[in-house]
Enzyme design. Structure first.
Site, PDB file in Angstrom:
ATOM      1  N   ASP A  69     -12.233   9.901   9.491  1.00  0.00           N
ATOM      2  CA  ASP A  69     -11.915   9.486   8.111  1.00  0.00           C
ATOM      3  C   ASP A  69     -12.418   8.069   7.857  1.00  0.00           C
ATOM      4  O   ASP A  69     -11.714   7.235   7.289  1.00  0.00           O
ATOM      5  CB  ASP A  69     -10.405   9.586   7.851  1.00  0.00           C
ATOM      6  N   VAL A 114       3.500   1.279   2.717  1.00  0.00           N
ATOM      7  CA  VAL A 114       3.275   0.151   3.629  1.00  0.00           C
ATOM      8  C   VAL A 114       3.845  -1.106   2.987  1.00  0.00           C
ATOM      9  O   VAL A 114       3.485  -1.442   1.860  1.00  0.00           O
ATOM     10  CB  VAL A 114       1.776  -0.052   3.929  1.00  0.00           C
ATOM     11  N   LYS A 123       4.582   0.449   8.114  1.00  0.00           N
ATOM     12  CA  LYS A 123       4.258   1.745   7.502  1.00  0.00           C
ATOM     13  C   LYS A 123       5.496   2.620   7.637  1.00  0.00           C
ATOM     14  O   LYS A 123       5.959   2.871   8.746  1.00  0.00           O
ATOM     15  CB  LYS A 123       3.061   2.360   8.228  1.00  0.00           C
ATOM     16  N   GLY A 173       0.856  -1.190   0.000  1.00  0.00           N
ATOM     17  CA  GLY A 173       0.000   0.000   0.000  1.00  0.00           C
ATOM     18  C   GLY A 173       0.889   1.236   0.000  1.00  0.00           C
ATOM     19  O   GLY A 173       1.985   1.205   0.549  1.00  0.00           O
ATOM     20  N   PHE A 224       1.760  10.149   2.156  1.00  0.00           N
ATOM     21  CA  PHE A 224       3.139  10.341   2.631  1.00  0.00           C
ATOM     22  C   PHE A 224       3.679   9.066   3.286  1.00  0.00           C
ATOM     23  O   PHE A 224       4.645   9.105   4.025  1.00  0.00           O
ATOM     24  CB  PHE A 224       3.178  11.494   3.633  1.00  0.00           C
TER      25      PHE A 224
END
Ligand SMILES: O=C(Nc1ccc2c(c1)CCNCC2)c1ccc(Br)cc1
Length: 338
Positions: free
Chosen positions: A134, A27, A42, A20, A24
């Site tokens: 989110d 992953v 990450k 992923g 910014f």
């Protein structure tokens, strides 16, 4: 990645392919060398983060405090001169977004199963004084038991005055943003999260968004109008629940307490949604401690003391990796230390 910045992370993890990449952060899939368990790492560069660095600190603080069966567990944090590495629970099922796309849309019973897990995670974070801000299918991952895990607390808010306090920052993804948020008014995080969960439930049941447009200004107009299509396959129960969640006026919107006992949410399930954490940090799993004590050659008491310092270093990672397997009913045996 030859730089020495990776030395510490490489000493404990075997970094593999990228799974992923967001604004910014990148992953990567990795293997925890001591246990062989898969994790997600990450990776962020502080120089590239710039003004977004506080978001990472917010996410780390939030994930340290929010430990729950439907929230991705933060195992370890490694910070070097230029990099921040967050070692997080790996979810082999990938994003819920891709799962919905692959199935076109979900049957009501499967949407309910996932929605109950989302409610469990969000009720828990609200109880702990956080708003996620989110919520969307891209931030919900599937573990290897097809259970959901919430990620991305970079926009989470923990208002100092508690969850009744109003927030100002307009954030999150436009299609999931509440009307009061897109109109720039003050809003309550919990109420905005309820709206986003309404959009999420609609996406689960329909396979497309209730409010959508290529031009964000037009999208905002649609959200403020609050009108959306009710496809013929939606049951009356689903339509009623969506109507209560997608109320433009936050005061008329259904509350979390009402959602947890809503007939649609309870249908086909024995009880209401259990949102308490099964893996709170303040009651350590003694079997994991015993396994670690043997592995590190410490007494159980000493091991308990070391773990409860929660340094989010290798020790914290080993504890949570053992715990995640314990909660899933499988036993993780650490090999004898070399
Ligand atoms: O596990 C994660 N992502 C992931 C796992 C498996 C798969 C994906 C993502 C999608 C790519 N195809 C392979 C399936 C993951 C975990 C934590 C965070 Br933060 C971000 C991503």
């Amino acid at each position: 990645m030859a730089s020495s910045e990776y030395d510490v992370i490489r000493s404990r993890y075997h970094l593999k392919e990228t799974i992923g990449s967001g604004g910014f952060a990148k992953v990567k899939l990795a293997t925890h060398l001591a246990s062989g368990e898969k994790v997600a790492v990450k990776i962020m560069d502080k120089r590239a983060l710039g003004d977004d660095l506080p978001r990472v600190k917010t996410e780390i603080t939030a994930m340290k405090e929010l430990v729950h069966q439907h929230i991705c567990t933060l195992y370890e944090v490694v910070e070097t001169k230029h990099k921040i590495f967050m070692v997080i629970e790996y979810c082999p099922g990938g994003e819920l977004f891709d799962y919905i796309v692959a199935k076109d849309r979900l049957k009501e019973s499967e949407a309910r199963k996932f929605f109950r897990q989302i409610l469990s995670a969000v009720a828990y974070i609200h109880h702990k004084g956080y708003a996620h801000r989110d919520l969307k299918p891209e931030n919900l991952l599937l573990d290897d038991d097809q259970n959901l895990k919430l990620i991305d607390f970079g926009l989470a808010a923990r208002p100092k005055g508690g969850m009744e306090q109003h927030l100002d920052t307009c954030c999150g993804s436009p299609a999931y943003a509440a009307p009061e948020l897109v109109s720039g008014k003050q809003y309550r995080g919990a109420e905005a999260d309820i709206w986003s969960m309404g959009v999420l439930l609609y996406a689960l049941l329909c396979g497309f968004l209730p409010f959508d447009d290529d031009h964000v200004a037009t999208l905002y107009k649609k959200i403020l109008k609050g009108e959306y299509e009710e496809p013929r396959w939606l049951s009356d129960g689903s339509c009623d629940l969506l109507k209560q969640m997608l109320q433009i006026n936050p005061k008329k919107r259904i509350s979390m307490e009402e959602l947890l006992i809503h007939p649609w949410v309870k249908k086909g399930h024995s009880g209401t949604v259990h949102w308490n954490s099964k893996c709170e940090k303040n009651n350590l799993n003694t079997e994991c401690i015993a396994e670690m004590a043997e592995y590190y050659g410490k007494t159980k008491d000493d091991m308990m003391t070391i773990v409860t310092q929660w340094h989010y270093d290798e020790i914290t990672a080993v504890y949570f990796l053992l715990l995640n397997n314990f909660v899933r009913g499988c036993r993780l045996k650490l090999p004898p230390r070399s």
